[in-house]
Every structure is written in C-alpha cells, then in structure tokens.
Design a protein around this motif. Structure first.
Motif, PDB file in Angstrom:
ATOM      1  N   LEU A  24      -3.898  -0.833   8.857  1.00 35.13           N
ATOM      2  CA  LEU A  24      -2.677  -1.614   9.000  1.00 35.13           C
ATOM      3  C   LEU A  24      -2.996  -3.077   9.301  1.00 35.13           C
ATOM      4  O   LEU A  24      -2.368  -3.989   8.752  1.00 35.13           O
ATOM      5  CB  LEU A  24      -1.810  -1.043  10.128  1.00 35.13           C
ATOM      6  N   ARG A  25      -3.962  -3.276  10.172  1.00 32.55           N
ATOM      7  CA  ARG A  25      -4.348  -4.648  10.501  1.00 32.55           C
ATOM      8  C   ARG A  25      -4.892  -5.357   9.257  1.00 32.55           C
ATOM      9  O   ARG A  25      -4.575  -6.531   9.014  1.00 32.55           O
ATOM     10  CB  ARG A  25      -5.406  -4.639  11.613  1.00 32.55           C
ATOM     11  N   ARG A  26      -5.688  -4.654   8.478  1.00 29.58           N
ATOM     12  CA  ARG A  26      -6.223  -5.253   7.259  1.00 29.58           C
ATOM     13  C   ARG A  26      -5.095  -5.588   6.289  1.00 29.58           C
ATOM     14  O   ARG A  26      -5.122  -6.644   5.639  1.00 29.58           O
ATOM     15  CB  ARG A  26      -7.227  -4.305   6.606  1.00 29.58           C
ATOM     16  N   TYR A  27      -4.113  -4.703   6.178  1.00 27.35           N
ATOM     17  CA  TYR A  27      -2.978  -4.956   5.294  1.00 27.35           C
ATOM     18  C   TYR A  27      -2.274  -6.247   5.687  1.00 27.35           C
ATOM     19  O   TYR A  27      -1.879  -7.051   4.833  1.00 27.35           O
ATOM     20  CB  TYR A  27      -2.010  -3.779   5.364  1.00 27.35           C
ATOM     21  N   ARG A  28      -2.100  -6.449   6.976  1.00 22.29           N
ATOM     22  CA  ARG A  28      -1.335  -7.602   7.460  1.00 22.29           C
ATOM     23  C   ARG A  28      -2.149  -8.892   7.416  1.00 22.29           C
ATOM     24  O   ARG A  28      -1.569  -9.986   7.379  1.00 22.29           O
ATOM     25  CB  ARG A  28      -0.847  -7.328   8.881  1.00 22.29           C
ATOM     26  N   GLU A  29      -3.473  -8.789   7.434  1.00 17.18           N
ATOM     27  CA  GLU A  29      -4.318  -9.986   7.499  1.00 17.18           C
ATOM     28  C   GLU A  29      -5.002 -10.310   6.178  1.00 17.18           C
ATOM     29  O   GLU A  29      -5.541 -11.413   6.021  1.00 17.18           O
ATOM     30  CB  GLU A  29      -5.377  -9.808   8.598  1.00 17.18           C
ATOM     31  N   ASP A  30      -4.990  -9.365   5.245  1.00 18.45           N
ATOM     32  CA  ASP A  30      -5.716  -9.542   3.978  1.00 18.45           C
ATOM     33  C   ASP A  30      -4.726  -9.390   2.819  1.00 18.45           C
ATOM     34  O   ASP A  30      -4.496  -8.274   2.332  1.00 18.45           O
ATOM     35  CB  ASP A  30      -6.826  -8.498   3.894  1.00 18.45           C
ATOM     36  N   PRO A  31      -4.125 -10.482   2.336  1.00 18.79           N
ATOM     37  CA  PRO A  31      -3.108 -10.395   1.273  1.00 18.79           C
ATOM     38  C   PRO A  31      -3.566  -9.665   0.020  1.00 18.79           C
ATOM     39  O   PRO A  31      -2.807  -8.866  -0.537  1.00 18.79           O
ATOM     40  CB  PRO A  31      -2.760 -11.860   0.991  1.00 18.79           C
ATOM     41  N   PRO A  32      -4.796  -9.893  -0.500  1.00 25.03           N
ATOM     42  CA  PRO A  32      -5.210  -9.123  -1.688  1.00 25.03           C
ATOM     43  C   PRO A  32      -5.224  -7.616  -1.429  1.00 25.03           C
ATOM     44  O   PRO A  32      -4.851  -6.826  -2.303  1.00 25.03           O
ATOM     45  CB  PRO A  32      -6.615  -9.660  -1.979  1.00 25.03           C
ATOM     46  N   PHE A  33      -5.661  -7.217  -0.231  1.00 24.32           N
ATOM     47  CA  PHE A  33      -5.646  -5.790   0.098  1.00 24.32           C
ATOM     48  C   PHE A  33      -4.216  -5.272   0.197  1.00 24.32           C
ATOM     49  O   PHE A  33      -3.923  -4.157  -0.246  1.00 24.32           O
ATOM     50  CB  PHE A  33      -6.381  -5.540   1.417  1.00 24.32           C
ATOM     51  N   ALA A  34      -3.318  -6.085   0.746  1.00 18.96           N
ATOM     52  CA  ALA A  34      -1.913  -5.680   0.840  1.00 18.96           C
ATOM     53  C   ALA A  34      -1.317  -5.471  -0.544  1.00 18.96           C
ATOM     54  O   ALA A  34      -0.592  -4.498  -0.788  1.00 18.96           O
ATOM     55  CB  ALA A  34      -1.117  -6.730   1.615  1.00 18.96           C
ATOM     56  N   ARG A  35      -1.623  -6.380  -1.465  1.00 15.60           N
ATOM     57  CA  ARG A  35      -1.109  -6.221  -2.839  1.00 15.60           C
ATOM     58  C   ARG A  35      -1.671  -4.961  -3.487  1.00 15.60           C
ATOM     59  O   ARG A  35      -0.967  -4.266  -4.232  1.00 15.60           O
ATOM     60  CB  ARG A  35      -1.452  -7.462  -3.670  1.00 15.60           C
ATOM     61  N   LEU A  36      -2.933  -4.659  -3.206  1.00 15.24           N
ATOM     62  CA  LEU A  36      -3.552  -3.450  -3.761  1.00 15.24           C
ATOM     63  C   LEU A  36      -2.874  -2.196  -3.210  1.00 15.24           C
ATOM     64  O   LEU A  36      -2.570  -1.265  -3.968  1.00 15.24           O
ATOM     65  CB  LEU A  36      -5.046  -3.441  -3.428  1.00 15.24           C
ATOM     66  N   ALA A  37      -2.615  -2.163  -1.904  1.00 12.85           N
ATOM     67  CA  ALA A  37      -1.948  -1.006  -1.302  1.00 12.85           C
ATOM     68  C   ALA A  37      -0.529  -0.863  -1.848  1.00 12.85           C
ATOM     69  O   ALA A  37      -0.073   0.255  -2.120  1.00 12.85           O
ATOM     70  CB  ALA A  37      -1.930  -1.146   0.216  1.00 12.85           C
ATOM     71  N   ASP A  38       0.159  -1.987  -2.021  1.00 18.89           N
ATOM     72  CA  ASP A  38       1.507  -1.931  -2.591  1.00 18.89           C
ATOM     73  C   ASP A  38       1.466  -1.369  -4.014  1.00 18.89           C
ATOM     74  O   ASP A  38       2.358  -0.617  -4.421  1.00 18.89           O
ATOM     75  CB  ASP A  38       2.135  -3.331  -2.615  1.00 18.89           C
ATOM     76  N   ALA A  39       0.434  -1.751  -4.776  1.00 20.49           N
ATOM     77  CA  ALA A  39       0.307  -1.266  -6.150  1.00 20.49           C
ATOM     78  C   ALA A  39       0.030   0.234  -6.168  1.00 20.49           C
ATOM     79  O   ALA A  39       0.569   0.966  -7.006  1.00 20.49           O
ATOM     80  CB  ALA A  39      -0.806  -2.021  -6.872  1.00 20.49           C
ATOM     81  N   VAL A  40      -0.802   0.720  -5.245  1.00 26.48           N
ATOM     82  CA  VAL A  40      -1.062   2.159  -5.160  1.00 26.48           C
ATOM     83  C   VAL A  40       0.228   2.903  -4.851  1.00 26.48           C
ATOM     84  O   VAL A  40       0.546   3.923  -5.470  1.00 26.48           O
ATOM     85  CB  VAL A  40      -2.129   2.458  -4.083  1.00 26.48           C
ATOM     86  N   ALA A  41       0.998   2.382  -3.890  1.00 31.81           N
ATOM     87  CA  ALA A  41       2.278   3.012  -3.533  1.00 31.81           C
ATOM     88  C   ALA A  41       3.221   3.018  -4.726  1.00 31.81           C
ATOM     89  O   ALA A  41       3.861   4.036  -5.023  1.00 31.81           O
ATOM     90  CB  ALA A  41       2.900   2.285  -2.344  1.00 31.81           C
ATOM     91  N   ALA A  42       3.312   1.876  -5.433  1.00 31.07           N
ATOM     92  CA  ALA A  42       4.206   1.789  -6.582  1.00 31.07           C
ATOM     93  C   ALA A  42       3.802   2.784  -7.666  1.00 31.07           C
ATOM     94  O   ALA A  42       4.656   3.395  -8.315  1.00 31.07           O
ATOM     95  CB  ALA A  42       4.221   0.365  -7.132  1.00 31.07           C
ATOM     96  N   GLY A  43       2.502   2.958  -7.854  1.00 25.98           N
ATOM     97  CA  GLY A  43       2.037   3.898  -8.860  1.00 25.98           C
ATOM     98  C   GLY A  43       2.399   5.335  -8.543  1.00 25.98           C
ATOM     99  O   GLY A  43       2.517   6.166  -9.443  1.00 25.98           O
ATOM    100  N   LEU A  44       2.597   5.626  -7.266  1.00 27.14           N
ATOM    101  CA  LEU A  44       3.009   6.968  -6.839  1.00 27.14           C
ATOM    102  C   LEU A  44       4.528   7.103  -6.740  1.00 27.14           C
ATOM    103  O   LEU A  44       5.032   8.131  -6.308  1.00 27.14           O
ATOM    104  CB  LEU A  44       2.382   7.284  -5.477  1.00 27.14           C
ATOM    105  N   GLY A  45       5.238   6.051  -7.142  1.00 28.72           N
ATOM    106  CA  GLY A  45       6.700   6.097  -7.071  1.00 28.72           C
ATOM    107  C   GLY A  45       7.228   5.914  -5.671  1.00 28.72           C
ATOM    108  O   GLY A  45       8.296   6.438  -5.338  1.00 28.72           O
ATOM    109  N   LEU A  46       6.504   5.180  -4.843  1.00 29.30           N
ATOM    110  CA  LEU A  46       6.907   4.959  -3.462  1.00 29.30           C
ATOM    111  C   LEU A  46       7.344   3.513  -3.257  1.00 29.30           C
ATOM    112  O   LEU A  46       6.766   2.587  -3.840  1.00 29.30           O
ATOM    113  CB  LEU A  46       5.750   5.278  -2.509  1.00 29.30           C
ATOM    114  N   ILE A  47       8.336   3.331  -2.421  1.00 29.94           N
ATOM    115  CA  ILE A  47       8.829   2.005  -2.062  1.00 29.94           C
ATOM    116  C   ILE A  47       8.389   1.719  -0.634  1.00 29.94           C
ATOM    117  O   ILE A  47       8.673   2.491   0.280  1.00 29.94           O
ATOM    118  CB  ILE A  47      10.357   1.940  -2.159  1.00 29.94           C
ATOM    119  N   VAL A  48       7.666   0.622  -0.426  1.00 24.20           N
ATOM    120  CA  VAL A  48       7.203   0.256   0.911  1.00 24.20           C
ATOM    121  C   VAL A  48       8.348  -0.428   1.650  1.00 24.20           C
ATOM    122  O   VAL A  48       8.802  -1.509   1.265  1.00 24.20           O
ATOM    123  CB  VAL A  48       5.974  -0.671   0.837  1.00 24.20           C
ATOM    124  N   LEU A  49       8.838   0.211   2.700  1.00 18.61           N
ATOM    125  CA  LEU A  49       9.940  -0.326   3.478  1.00 18.61           C
ATOM    126  C   LEU A  49       9.463  -1.303   4.546  1.00 18.61           C
ATOM    127  O   LEU A  49      10.110  -2.313   4.812  1.00 18.61           O
ATOM    128  CB  LEU A  49      10.722   0.811   4.147  1.00 18.61           C
TER     129      LEU A  49
END
Length: 274
Positions: free
Chosen positions: A34-59
C-alpha cells in the motif's frame, strides 16, 4: 521498465484487496505494498491496470480501507442479486426482498450525505431495526399508492420497489414457530442473511446479539454505499423520510419536510441486476 517482479507485486496487492476482512495494519506485506502504491505512481498505475484487467474498480487505496475494490458487471468477481437470492432462499421471487433488505441496511447505516462524506463516521444497525424501518417505509408507500389510486395488490413476482414492499408486508417478521424462532423466509431472516453476507464480505462487523443482531459499518462498506448512493431505489427509500437524523442516531419517527437527503448521481447498486 516494468519487471515481472513489479507485475507480481501489483497482482499481489490486488489479491490483498480481494480479501475484504484483511486489514493492512495486520499484515506487513500488505502495508508495504500500500505504501508503495501511494509513493510510486508507476507502480500505482500498474496495480490499477491489473485490477482493470480483472474487471475490478478501485474505490480507494488507503491505510483505513486497504485496496478497496468493486466488481464491474462483466467481472468474474461480480455478485448478482439473483445468484445471491438463490443461495439465500429457495424461492427466487424473494430476490426483491433480499434487494430491499440491502437497500434498507445502507439507508439506515448512512441516512445523510454528510455521513457518507465523513471518513470517521461509523453507522450502526440492528436486524430488528432494519425490519421495522422497512415496514414503516411500506406503510408510507402504501399511503402514497392509495392517494394516487394505484393498485395495491399486484402480482407477487412483479419487479421494483413498489412491488417489493407489498411482498414484504405479507411476510411474517419472524415466522410461526412456537418459540418465535426466526425463520429463513421471514423478513428478519432475510435481513439477518443480508447482514451476515455483508459481515462475511468485510462490510459490517457484528457487535452483539441484541435486537436480532447488532452491527457496525466498516470503511469498505462506506465506500460501497458511496458508489450506490445515486441509485433510484436508495434515493426513493431515503426520500420517504422514515429515517430522520438529529444527533447522528437514526430513528423511525416521521421526518420533517427537508431537502437535505439529495445524494450523488451516476452510481449503481452493489449487486448487478441480471
């Protein structure tokens, strides 16, 4: 460049998000991701893309809620009200009652827009209280139907909130057992199943057995209700004015005329209807 290790970490974070009862404070790896997600924008975009690929919406991604996700309609993780109702009851026609129970829990937990906006707000509901709320809402809807000259006895399997309340009032609150034991098909049984499902999903926490079962809301449930706040059914239920709020405590007294129950638009129910 994105490495396989980065992709694995992003997928791991999404996997943590799919465990709604798991809190970051109780898992160091989860907290670190979680800390990496909040501090590392490229990693956050990657996690968002993984979620989107699974049909998940990050709230939301935060220490209080973890990685809170909601399933899109085409996601393999989507929960459909029809499937939920079939698991909870043998009568598929009860899906309207189960849907109304979930709407009522949300309305009782967060009756004001400011409650949804306040990250520190904790809603509290009871099984018997939700049933009493729905029955009073039913009386309001019946009065409105009579005033408008509408048919007050439509087919049992007719869809919609107007039909659901008519089915609800026909049901016993607890059942017909000698010891007044709650039956699965009774209205408190249906509310109890809704509360149990929300607890298993990490949306509610059970706090006691009084009044049929007492529960408090979680950060994840607040995010889910925010996402459904503009649904027509929830807005209609709140606009009946059955749950006025003064000091933050919901009651079942008739509300004064007020315009402060308007909620945001462009949101849907936590279940997919088909």
């Amino acid at each position: 460049a994105v490495t396989p290790a980065d992709a694995a970490d992003a997928a791991r974070l999404v996997a943590f998000g799919l465990q709604p009862k798991l809190l970051p404070a109780r898992d160091q790896e989860y907290a670190d991701l979680l800390r990496r997600y909040r501090e590392d924008p490229p990693f956050a975009r990657l996690a968002d893309a993984v979620a989107a690929g699974l049909g998940l919406i990050v709230l939301e991604v935060s220490p209080r809620a973890g990685m809170a996700v909601s399933a899109a309609e085409d996601s393999v993780f989507a929960v459909r009200m029809g499937d939920y109702a079939r698991r909870a009851a043998t009568d598929s026609g009860d899906r309207f009652l189960h849907g109304l129970a979930h709407l009522a829990v949300a309305a009782m937990a967060y009756p004001r827009p400011e409650d949804l906006a306040d990250d520190g707000y904790i809603g509290r509901v009871t099984v018997n209280g939700v049933d009493a709320f729905v029955r009073q809402a039913c009386r309001r809807l019946e009065e409105r139907a009579e005033q408008q000259g509408e048919n007050t006895d439509p087919a049992t399997d007719a869809p919609g909130l107007e039909a659901a309340w008519r089915i609800w009032v026909r049901r016993s609150a607890t059942g017909a057992t000698k010891d007044a034991r709650r039956l699965p098909g009774s209205t408190t049984g249906i509310v109890g199943k809704a509360a149990a499902f929300l607890t298993e999903s990490g949306f509610l926490q059970r706090t006691g057995d009084d009044h049929g079962g007492t529960y408090r809301t979680t950060a994840r449930y607040q995010l889910q209700v925010r996402d459904m706040a503009g649904s027509a059914a929830l807005t209609e239920l709140l606009d009946l004015g059955v749950v006025p709020v003064t000091d933050g405590t919901a009651t079942l007294l008739p509300a004064e005329e007020t315009d402060d129950l308007e909620l945001v638009a462009d949101a849907g129910l936590p279940f997919h209807s088909s």
